[in-house]
Design an enzyme around this catalytic site. Structure first.
Site, PDB file in Angstrom:
ATOM      1  N   HIS A  11     -11.227  -7.402 -12.985  1.00 23.61           N
ATOM      2  CA  HIS A  11     -11.844  -6.158 -12.376  1.00 23.61           C
ATOM      3  C   HIS A  11     -13.351  -6.374 -11.683  1.00 23.61           C
ATOM      4  O   HIS A  11     -14.332  -6.583 -12.533  1.00 23.61           O
ATOM      5  CB  HIS A  11     -12.058  -5.092 -13.297  1.00 23.61           C
ATOM      6  CG  HIS A  11     -12.508  -3.690 -12.850  1.00 23.61           C
ATOM      7  ND1 HIS A  11     -11.659  -2.804 -12.250  1.00 23.61           N
ATOM      8  CD2 HIS A  11     -13.894  -3.365 -12.723  1.00 23.61           C
ATOM      9  CE1 HIS A  11     -12.319  -1.593 -11.949  1.00 23.61           C
ATOM     10  NE2 HIS A  11     -13.765  -2.156 -12.087  1.00 23.61           N
ATOM     11  N   ASP A  43       0.729  -1.231  -0.037  1.00 21.74           N
ATOM     12  CA  ASP A  43      -0.028   0.029   0.171  1.00 21.74           C
ATOM     13  C   ASP A  43       0.912   1.133   0.051  1.00 21.74           C
ATOM     14  O   ASP A  43       2.026   1.287   0.918  1.00 21.74           O
ATOM     15  CB  ASP A  43      -0.918   0.023   1.315  1.00 21.74           C
ATOM     16  CG  ASP A  43      -2.309   0.961   1.100  1.00 21.74           C
ATOM     17  OD1 ASP A  43      -3.093   0.649   0.908  1.00 21.74           O
ATOM     18  OD2 ASP A  43      -1.884   2.308   1.026  1.00 21.74           O
ATOM     19  N   HIS A  47     -10.296  -5.329  -3.244  1.00 18.99           N
ATOM     20  CA  HIS A  47      -9.025  -5.701  -2.619  1.00 18.99           C
ATOM     21  C   HIS A  47      -8.947  -5.804  -1.062  1.00 18.99           C
ATOM     22  O   HIS A  47     -10.102  -5.254  -0.440  1.00 18.99           O
ATOM     23  CB  HIS A  47      -7.961  -4.283  -2.772  1.00 18.99           C
ATOM     24  CG  HIS A  47      -8.735  -2.880  -2.217  1.00 18.99           C
ATOM     25  ND1 HIS A  47      -9.593  -2.226  -2.981  1.00 18.99           N
ATOM     26  CD2 HIS A  47      -8.553  -2.247  -1.180  1.00 18.99           C
ATOM     27  CE1 HIS A  47      -9.942  -1.445  -2.476  1.00 18.99           C
ATOM     28  NE2 HIS A  47      -9.408  -1.193  -1.190  1.00 18.99           N
TER      29      HIS A  47
END
Ligand code: AMP
Ligand code: ZN
Length: 114
Positions: free
Chosen positions: A46, A30, A100
């Site tokens: 996606h 991150d 995520h």
């Protein structure tokens, strides 16, 4: 996908520090870590959020957790503990519209989750 920052990371249009990759999954650090270990694990497909998961995604979501387990061990937090979080939608605080899972650890995280 139009203007999806994580799809761009998958396609290497945006740089990231990749810690795991296979055909279906990517994990990377991150950019604004909230703890010494803060990794994001994503499907390459996606999918916007948990809301958008289809039956056919069950396997890849299961695999994400196995990768998270492996990364927790590799990154040295398996024994000390960690948190796995996925935010969905506005109230969930989701900023990036590509599913995520945050893997966060390396310090005591407390008990507050909301
Ligand atoms: P969320 O609020 O659950 O949607 O989390 C999105 C996360 O993506 C945040 O923790 C951001 O710091 C992280 N993030 C945004 N852009 C990037 C980037 N280019 N590389 C790595 N992490 C990013
Ligand atoms: Zn995407």
């Amino acid at each position: 996908m139009p203007d999806c920052i994580f799809c761009k990371i998958i396609n290497r249009e945006i740089p990231s520090q990749v810690v795991y990759e296979d055909e279906e999954l990517l994990a990377f650090k991150d950019i604004h870590p909230v703890a010494p270990v803060h990794v994001l694990a994503i499907p390459k497909k996606h999918v916007v959020s948990v809301n958008d998961l289809a039956d056919e995604d069950a396997e890849v979501v299961g695999k994400i957790f196995l990768v998270i387990k492996e990364l927790a061990s590799q990154l040295g937090i398996a024994e000390t503990g960690y948190r796995v979080v996925t935010n969905s939608g506005e109230d969930g605080g989701q900023e990036v519209g590509h599913l995520h899972f945050h893997l966060i650890g390396g310090k005591p995280l407390g008990r507050k989750i909301g």
